[in-house]
Design a protein around this motif. Structure first.
Motif, PDB file in Angstrom:
ATOM      1  N   ALA A 172     -19.943  25.583  65.226  1.00  0.00           N
ATOM      2  CA  ALA A 172     -20.633  25.524  63.930  1.00  0.00           C
ATOM      3  C   ALA A 172     -22.112  25.862  64.081  1.00  0.00           C
ATOM      4  O   ALA A 172     -22.690  26.557  63.241  1.00  0.00           O
ATOM      5  N   VAL A 173     -22.731  25.379  65.165  1.00  0.00           N
ATOM      6  CA  VAL A 173     -24.137  25.712  65.431  1.00  0.00           C
ATOM      7  C   VAL A 173     -24.295  27.215  65.631  1.00  0.00           C
ATOM      8  O   VAL A 173     -25.244  27.832  65.132  1.00  0.00           O
ATOM      9  N   ALA A 174     -23.358  27.819  66.372  1.00  0.00           N
ATOM     10  CA  ALA A 174     -23.414  29.257  66.613  1.00  0.00           C
ATOM     11  C   ALA A 174     -23.308  30.039  65.306  1.00  0.00           C
ATOM     12  O   ALA A 174     -23.973  31.065  65.128  1.00  0.00           O
ATOM     13  N   ASN A 175     -22.486  29.570  64.378  1.00  0.00           N
ATOM     14  CA  ASN A 175     -22.358  30.242  63.094  1.00  0.00           C
ATOM     15  C   ASN A 175     -23.619  30.115  62.255  1.00  0.00           C
ATOM     16  O   ASN A 175     -23.899  30.974  61.415  1.00  0.00           O
ATOM     17  N   ARG A 176     -24.380  29.071  62.495  1.00  0.00           N
ATOM     18  CA  ARG A 176     -25.590  28.849  61.702  1.00  0.00           C
ATOM     19  C   ARG A 176     -26.807  29.571  62.284  1.00  0.00           C
ATOM     20  O   ARG A 176     -27.588  30.180  61.537  1.00  0.00           O
ATOM     21  N   ILE A 177     -26.998  29.518  63.600  1.00  0.00           N
ATOM     22  CA  ILE A 177     -28.220  30.077  64.194  1.00  0.00           C
ATOM     23  C   ILE A 177     -27.949  31.303  65.060  1.00  0.00           C
ATOM     24  O   ILE A 177     -28.892  31.897  65.588  1.00  0.00           O
ATOM     25  N   GLY A 178     -26.692  31.682  65.228  1.00  0.00           N
ATOM     26  CA  GLY A 178     -26.358  32.805  66.095  1.00  0.00           C
ATOM     27  C   GLY A 178     -25.843  32.319  67.440  1.00  0.00           C
ATOM     28  O   GLY A 178     -26.278  31.293  67.960  1.00  0.00           O
ATOM     29  N   LYS A 179     -24.914  33.064  68.013  1.00  0.00           N
ATOM     30  CA  LYS A 179     -24.264  32.626  69.246  1.00  0.00           C
ATOM     31  C   LYS A 179     -25.229  32.551  70.418  1.00  0.00           C
ATOM     32  O   LYS A 179     -25.211  31.581  71.198  1.00  0.00           O
ATOM     33  N   HIS A 180     -26.082  33.558  70.565  1.00  0.00           N
ATOM     34  CA  HIS A 180     -26.979  33.560  71.724  1.00  0.00           C
ATOM     35  C   HIS A 180     -27.998  32.436  71.648  1.00  0.00           C
ATOM     36  O   HIS A 180     -28.355  31.840  72.664  1.00  0.00           O
ATOM     37  N   ARG A 181     -28.458  32.117  70.455  1.00  0.00           N
ATOM     38  CA  ARG A 181     -29.405  31.001  70.311  1.00  0.00           C
ATOM     39  C   ARG A 181     -28.713  29.665  70.563  1.00  0.00           C
ATOM     40  O   ARG A 181     -29.296  28.755  71.158  1.00  0.00           O
TER      41      ARG A 181
END
Length: 461
Positions: free
Chosen positions: A275-284
């Motif tokens: 869910a975090v990756a979907n919000r801020i981007g996978k690499h971040r």
């Protein structure tokens, strides 16, 4: 469908735990091999097994069957894994280094086939940037569930049935013997592979093809991160029981409970970081997880010895964070597959994921080969019931904490300058969808043209 597909990752995820934690310790302390011999066997096999992945990747690129490209390989991995499990997990005391090395090599062949087929297959199932995080979160969740189930065996058998170490390892083997065929057949039976647009039956490959993929900017950063973010946890895994039991004063039962908590925490961490990756981007999201992991891992050494009350929440936090790496990285590779297909005009899914399993193996192989000889050099004795000097125990603690922290930092820094974010991937997908539509239109026209010509020749004057 998603649950059936993800089930194939359950035994593969469960395999990683004994390979990193239990088997090296078992062969050194119970089977009777020296630390140096165990370190050599596991390192040699995992390094040699790296050659499996590019070879399997090429084989999967060439595979064109009614079952698809990846399902036949998953099916073929089943008998290899079962026989390898029998010979490695059910071995009796007295076997030598040659036995361990040979059967580990065979075991890793099946492991490579299953892991590569599953991860590469997943990249074809969903094209959306965010949906890929969700799919690989399911795979990670399933793998962690397998690890948790497998890890529940040691405390159950030792505390309830008072089983010895050999019985525990044998029980792990039987767990794998049952779950490997069951989950593979479940995925194969209920999940189909998407049609591969305009796929040639056979292409020639060379090492230049792999080199081009390795130096591809997005993939290069992912491979570096994959290596270091595998190496760090693998180093702690190889030393886990030595650290908690010998250096920190926990009983084997308590150490098993802590490891169970570490892995079980990942069941919540996987969907959270997806869910975090979907919000801020996978690499971040990956860089954030690495930074948090550094802080929590270093904090373990600051806790008092044999304090379950403090170590339980600490291990939960570390596990919640550290078990997200593979899901994010594999989802990122799926995006790179699209980028490479647009740039090169060729689908290189299997080759790209074979590079991931290569670096995964290198990162998993290095710890045992480095840390075990170091422990032997500083005078640490791994035999059951051995008494070690304070200097040897302090060296063990430093190996367990400081070096993995540095390695994880390097893994997080690899994301510096990564450009394949959600907006860039959306542009790629628009171009790929247009290209695929044009190819399908040409194929349809090629099929319809002979029919139209034939119909025209039969029209009466």
């Amino acid at each position: 469908m998603l649950g059936a597909f993800a089930s194939a990752a359950l035994p593969v995820g469960a395999l990683q735990l004994p390979l990193a934690v239990y088997l090296p310790n078992y062969y050194a302390s119970h089977i009777g091999l020296s630390l140096a011999a165990v370190g050599f066997a596991f390192t040699f096999v995992q390094l040699v097994a790296i050659a499996f992945d590019p070879t399997l990747g090429i084989g999967m690129e060439w595979t064109r069957t009614k079952m698809g490209r990846f399902r036949p390989w998953l099916l073929a991995s089943v008998p290899v894994l079962i026989l390898g499990t029998v010979m490695v997990f059910l071995a009796k005391p007295g076997v030598g280094t040659t036995y361990l090395t040979g059967w580990l090599l065979f075991f890793f062949l099946g492991y490579s086939m299953s892991l590569l087929a599953t991860t590469a297959w997943g990249a074809l199932l969903v094209p959306d940037y965010n949906e890929r995080s969700r799919l690989y979160a399911w795979l990670q969740f399933s793998g962690l569930a397998g690890a948790v189930l497998l890890l529940s065996l040691p405390p159950l058998l030792t505390n309830v049935f008072h089983a010895d170490q050999e019985t525990v390892i044998h029980a792990m083997g039987w767990f794998l013997i049952v779950t490997v065929p069951l989950t593979a057949f479940l995925a194969i039976a209920f999940v189909r592979e998407p049609r591969h647009t305009a796929a040639p039956k056979r292409e020639s490959f060379s090492w230049r093809d792999y080199h081009a993929l390795i130096v591809q900017p997005s993939m290069a950063r992912i491979l570096i991160a994959n290596f270091f973010l595998t190496l760090g946890p693998a180093m702690t895994g190889a030393l886990y029981f030595f650290f908690f039991c010998d250096a920190r004063g926990y009983t084997p039962g308590q150490a098993n409970i802590l490891l169970f908590i570490y892995l079980a925490a990942g069941l919540g961490g996987a969907p959270f970081f997806a869910a975090v990756a979907n919000r801020i981007g996978k690499h971040r999201a990956l860089a954030l997880a690495a930074a948090l992991n550094v802080v929590t891992q270093a904090g373990l050494l600051m806790l008092p010895k044999a304090s379950m009350g403090l170590m339980v929440p600490a291990m939960f936090i570390v596990g919640f964070i550290a078990n997200c790496y593979q899901l994010i990285l594999n989802a990122m590779v799926a995006d790179v597959c699209d980028e490479v297909r647009l740039e090169a005009g060729k689908d290189r899914t299997a080759l790209l994921y074979s590079l991931m399993t290569c670096t995964l193996k290198i990162g998993s192989a290095v710890p045992v080969g480095i840390t075990f000889p170091i422990l032997a050099a500083i005078g640490f004795n791994a035999a059951e019931g051995a008494v070690n000097t304070p200097e040897a125990l302090r060296g063990l603690e430093l190996c367990f904490v400081s070096v993995p922290v540095l390695v994880i930092v390097l893994g997080g820094l690899a994301m510096w300058g990564y450009r394949l974010d959600q907006s860039r991937h959306a542009e790629i997908r628009v171009k790929l969808d247009a290209s695929d539509a044009a190819v399908l239109a040409e194929e349809r026209l090629a099929v319809e043209s002979p029919i139209s010509a034939l119909a025209g020749s039969q029209t009466p004057p």
